[in-house]
Design a protein around this motif. Structure first.
Motif, PDB file in Angstrom:
ATOM      1  N   GLU A  72       0.826  -1.207   0.000  1.00  0.00           N
ATOM      2  CA  GLU A  72       0.000   0.000   0.000  1.00  0.00           C
ATOM      3  C   GLU A  72       0.861   1.259   0.000  1.00  0.00           C
ATOM      4  N   ARG A  73       1.974   1.224   0.714  1.00  0.00           N
ATOM      5  CA  ARG A  73       2.875   2.384   0.740  1.00  0.00           C
ATOM      6  C   ARG A  73       3.422   2.660  -0.654  1.00  0.00           C
ATOM      7  N   HIS A  74       3.838   1.608  -1.359  1.00  0.00           N
ATOM      8  CA  HIS A  74       4.370   1.815  -2.707  1.00  0.00           C
ATOM      9  C   HIS A  74       3.266   2.197  -3.691  1.00  0.00           C
ATOM     10  N   ILE A  75       2.076   1.652  -3.525  1.00  0.00           N
ATOM     11  CA  ILE A  75       0.959   2.038  -4.396  1.00  0.00           C
ATOM     12  C   ILE A  75       0.654   3.518  -4.230  1.00  0.00           C
ATOM     13  N   LYS A  76       0.577   3.974  -3.001  1.00  0.00           N
ATOM     14  CA  LYS A  76       0.294   5.388  -2.723  1.00  0.00           C
ATOM     15  C   LYS A  76       1.376   6.279  -3.318  1.00  0.00           C
ATOM     16  N   ALA A  77       2.632   5.889  -3.132  1.00  0.00           N
ATOM     17  CA  ALA A  77       3.736   6.700  -3.641  1.00  0.00           C
ATOM     18  C   ALA A  77       3.761   6.703  -5.171  1.00  0.00           C
ATOM     19  N   ALA A  78       3.465   5.558  -5.798  1.00  0.00           N
ATOM     20  CA  ALA A  78       3.434   5.496  -7.262  1.00  0.00           C
ATOM     21  C   ALA A  78       2.321   6.371  -7.816  1.00  0.00           C
ATOM     22  N   ASN A  79       1.164   6.343  -7.177  1.00  0.00           N
ATOM     23  CA  ASN A  79       0.057   7.195  -7.613  1.00  0.00           C
ATOM     24  C   ASN A  79       0.413   8.671  -7.488  1.00  0.00           C
ATOM     25  N   GLU A  80       1.099   9.028  -6.412  1.00  0.00           N
ATOM     26  CA  GLU A  80       1.504  10.429  -6.227  1.00  0.00           C
ATOM     27  C   GLU A  80       2.489  10.851  -7.312  1.00  0.00           C
ATOM     28  N   ALA A  81       3.427   9.969  -7.648  1.00  0.00           N
ATOM     29  CA  ALA A  81       4.378  10.292  -8.712  1.00  0.00           C
ATOM     30  C   ALA A  81       3.670  10.398 -10.061  1.00  0.00           C
ATOM     31  N   ALA A  82       2.678   9.533 -10.285  1.00  0.00           N
ATOM     32  CA  ALA A  82       1.959   9.532 -11.566  1.00  0.00           C
ATOM     33  C   ALA A  82       1.146  10.801 -11.766  1.00  0.00           C
ATOM     34  N   GLU A  83       0.776  11.454 -10.677  1.00  0.00           N
ATOM     35  CA  GLU A  83      -0.013  12.688 -10.780  1.00  0.00           C
ATOM     36  C   GLU A  83       0.755  13.802 -11.479  1.00  0.00           C
ATOM     37  N   ALA A  84       2.077  13.671 -11.548  1.00  0.00           N
ATOM     38  CA  ALA A  84       2.886  14.679 -12.235  1.00  0.00           C
ATOM     39  C   ALA A  84       2.776  14.554 -13.754  1.00  0.00           C
ATOM     40  N   PHE A  85       2.137  13.488 -14.248  1.00  0.00           N
ATOM     41  CA  PHE A  85       2.045  13.242 -15.680  1.00  0.00           C
ATOM     42  C   PHE A  85       0.577  13.104 -16.066  1.00  0.00           C
ATOM     43  N   TYR A  86       0.150  13.924 -17.011  1.00  0.00           N
ATOM     44  CA  TYR A  86      -1.237  13.872 -17.454  1.00  0.00           C
ATOM     45  C   TYR A  86      -1.518  12.563 -18.183  1.00  0.00           C
ATOM     46  N   THR A  87      -0.583  12.156 -19.021  1.00  0.00           N
ATOM     47  CA  THR A  87      -0.663  10.862 -19.701  1.00  0.00           C
ATOM     48  C   THR A  87       0.671  10.150 -19.511  1.00  0.00           C
ATOM     49  N   ASP A  88       0.696   8.867 -19.824  1.00  0.00           N
ATOM     50  CA  ASP A  88       1.934   8.106 -19.681  1.00  0.00           C
ATOM     51  C   ASP A  88       2.995   8.622 -20.652  1.00  0.00           C
ATOM     52  N   ILE A  89       4.230   8.640 -20.180  1.00  0.00           N
ATOM     53  CA  ILE A  89       5.336   9.068 -21.017  1.00  0.00           C
ATOM     54  C   ILE A  89       6.222   7.866 -21.331  1.00  0.00           C
ATOM     55  N   ASP A  90       6.952   7.986 -22.418  1.00  0.00           N
ATOM     56  CA  ASP A  90       7.895   6.953 -22.845  1.00  0.00           C
ATOM     57  C   ASP A  90       9.251   7.622 -22.998  1.00  0.00           C
ATOM     58  N   VAL A  91      10.154   7.329 -22.065  1.00  0.00           N
ATOM     59  CA  VAL A  91      11.506   7.880 -22.115  1.00  0.00           C
ATOM     60  C   VAL A  91      12.468   6.729 -22.371  1.00  0.00           C
TER      61      VAL A  91
ATOM     62  N   GLY B  78      12.070   3.932 -23.855  1.00  0.00           N
ATOM     63  CA  GLY B  78      11.494   2.626 -23.570  1.00  0.00           C
ATOM     64  C   GLY B  78      10.970   2.464 -22.163  1.00  0.00           C
ATOM     65  N   MET B  79      11.107   3.493 -21.327  1.00  0.00           N
ATOM     66  CA  MET B  79      10.599   3.424 -19.958  1.00  0.00           C
ATOM     67  C   MET B  79       9.241   4.114 -19.902  1.00  0.00           C
ATOM     68  N   HIS B  80       8.212   3.362 -19.592  1.00  0.00           N
ATOM     69  CA  HIS B  80       6.860   3.904 -19.533  1.00  0.00           C
ATOM     70  C   HIS B  80       6.470   4.172 -18.094  1.00  0.00           C
ATOM     71  N   PHE B  81       5.957   5.356 -17.863  1.00  0.00           N
ATOM     72  CA  PHE B  81       5.423   5.646 -16.538  1.00  0.00           C
ATOM     73  C   PHE B  81       4.332   6.699 -16.648  1.00  0.00           C
ATOM     74  N   GLY B  82       3.362   6.569 -15.771  1.00  0.00           N
ATOM     75  CA  GLY B  82       2.246   7.494 -15.702  1.00  0.00           C
ATOM     76  C   GLY B  82       1.038   6.795 -15.120  1.00  0.00           C
ATOM     77  N   PRO B  83      -0.139   7.410 -15.235  1.00  0.00           N
ATOM     78  CA  PRO B  83      -1.347   6.828 -14.623  1.00  0.00           C
ATOM     79  C   PRO B  83      -1.682   5.431 -15.123  1.00  0.00           C
ATOM     80  N   GLU B  84      -1.532   5.181 -16.426  1.00  0.00           N
ATOM     81  CA  GLU B  84      -1.941   3.883 -16.969  1.00  0.00           C
ATOM     82  C   GLU B  84      -1.021   2.750 -16.510  1.00  0.00           C
ATOM     83  N   ASN B  85       0.290   2.951 -16.624  1.00  0.00           N
ATOM     84  CA  ASN B  85       1.210   1.891 -16.224  1.00  0.00           C
ATOM     85  C   ASN B  85       1.085   1.615 -14.728  1.00  0.00           C
ATOM     86  N   THR B  86       0.791   2.653 -13.966  1.00  0.00           N
ATOM     87  CA  THR B  86       0.575   2.448 -12.528  1.00  0.00           C
ATOM     88  C   THR B  86      -0.628   1.545 -12.291  1.00  0.00           C
TER      89      THR B  86
END
Length: 390
Positions: free
Chosen positions: A255-274, A276-284
């Motif tokens: 739960e701690r990591h889920i909460k932290a991942a969601n907080e980090a994902a809030e910085a991105f409106y959509t998922d980004i690909d840097v 080959g590294m995908h991160f954002g709301p969807e990948n979370t």
């Protein structure tokens, strides 16, 4: 009770290793901390071998999880490419060429990451040896941090390829080289290297060790990085952390990591690909679904997944395929066998090469074939794709 059948799938390996040691079921079950009934169902293909149970059984056997799951075979024609890849890795500090034209190198790197996103394992295998030599030569020639970051990115792709096949000697060597390149590159490259190194702990069944590594990397990112790059580094690490915690059955840490991942994902409106590294709301979301299934919160996992799949997902096949596998796991757990077959078929459609070697796909196929009547046409099609003889 279904008849015992010999099919591909990690659970089939359990009986092989048990019989090879001359152990009875009750002895192995006691060593692994599970019931004899559950062990029998796993061996007969009536219950899937989860990563959690697999780690316990591997520990009881005195082996790593990846050893119990078994390596995917090397495809005909790929032996020489893998030899060339290992040769390129050995020559990490022995440059042989001149700097590359930046535009050409960027184009070929983008193509590699596109192929990885498509879960095209064969094409990635074909492309990696030559590209790795080129990025290493280029980084030695320029000495620029951004060029060493490219080296680290290619080694991350090597790790990904090796981990998908459970070629763990290759995977572990890749993360060592990745870290060496990342140390000459950037804080973000180091964060990604830590994520991939923690992945080797995940593959080996040392979930606690992987979590400790993630926690160390999180502290380092929090003290050295800023802005969106900081959110990206933290997000990638927390995704790995929630997976490890779920496998460890540590609900509080998950739960701690889920909460932290969601907080980090809030910085991105959509998922980004840097690179080959995908991160954002969807990948979370896809990682949360997998963790919920590991924690046996199957109804919650299905609700989240089905709500997401009703949208228009933008993630690549390498993420959508495993999402369907985890939906299939959850459906099977709530006794929706037909739904599990449909979701597993969706996984095969999204990422067929990944489904062919992924332990979750193989194990679900083994169990669903065992549980269903052989006259079921969907099962027949699934068995054929998985290489299971009916």
């Amino acid at each position: 009770m279904s008849a015992e059948i010999t099919t591909p799938g990690p659970g089939a390996n359990v009986k092989v290793h048990r019989v090879m040691r001359g152990w009875l079921q009750d002895y192995l079950a006691d060593r692994a901390g599970m019931s004899t009934s559950m062990l029998g169902k796993i061996e007969r293909g009536e219950r899937p071998l989860t990563q959690v149970m697999g780690a316990a059984l591997a520990n009881a056997f005195g082996m790593t999880l990846d050893e119990l799951l078994g390596q995917a075979p090397v495809k005909v024609g790929d032996e020489d490419r893998l030899k060339a890849l290992r040769s390129a890795m050995r020559r990490f500090d022995l440059p042989t060429g001149d700097p590359e034209m930046p535009e050409r190198l960027e184009h070929d790197l983008s193509e590699l990451f596109r192929l990885r996103g498509d879960a095209n394992l064969s094409a990635v295998t074909h492309k990696l040896p030559g590209l790795l030599i080129r990025v290493q030569d280029n980084a030695h020639a320029t000495g620029l941090p951004e060029d060493w970051a490219k080296v680290a990115d290619v080694y991350s792709a090597v790790y990904w390829l090796a981990a998908r096949h459970r070629w763990m000697t290759l995977a572990e060597l890749a993360v060592v080289k990745q870290k060496q390149a990342a140390e000459r590159a950037s804080a973000l490259a180091l964060a990604v290297a830590a994520r991939d190194e923690a992945g080797t702990f995940l593959n080996g069944g040392d979930f606690a060790g992987g979590l400790a590594l993630v926690d160390q990397a999180v502290v380092r990112v929090e003290s050295t990085m800023q802005g969106r790059t900081r959110h990206l580094g933290l997000g990638l690490l927390h995704l790995r952390g929630m997976t490890l915690a779920g496998r460890l059955q540590d609900k509080k840490t998950a739960e701690r990591h889920i909460k932290a991942a969601n907080e980090a994902a809030e910085a991105f409106y959509t998922d980004i690909d840097v690179q080959g590294m995908h991160f954002g709301p969807e990948n979370t979301i896809t990682h949360i679904v997998a963790t919920q299934v590991d924690l046996k919160r199957n109804a919650e996992a299905l609700e989240v997944a089905e709500r997401y799949l009703r949208t228009t997902p933008t993630l690549p096949a390498t993420r959508i395929g495993p999402l369907h596998m985890n939906v299939a796991r959850a459906k099977l757990a709530v006794n929706d066998r037909d739904g599990a077959v449909d979701s597993l078929a969706d996984a095969w459609d999204a990422a067929p090469q990944m489904a062919k070697v992924h332990p979750t796909s193989l194990e679900l196929s083994r169990v669903l074939v065992s549980l269903h009547k052989r006259s079921n046409p969907k099962i027949n099609a699934l068995a054929k794709r998985a290489g299971i003889e009916l």
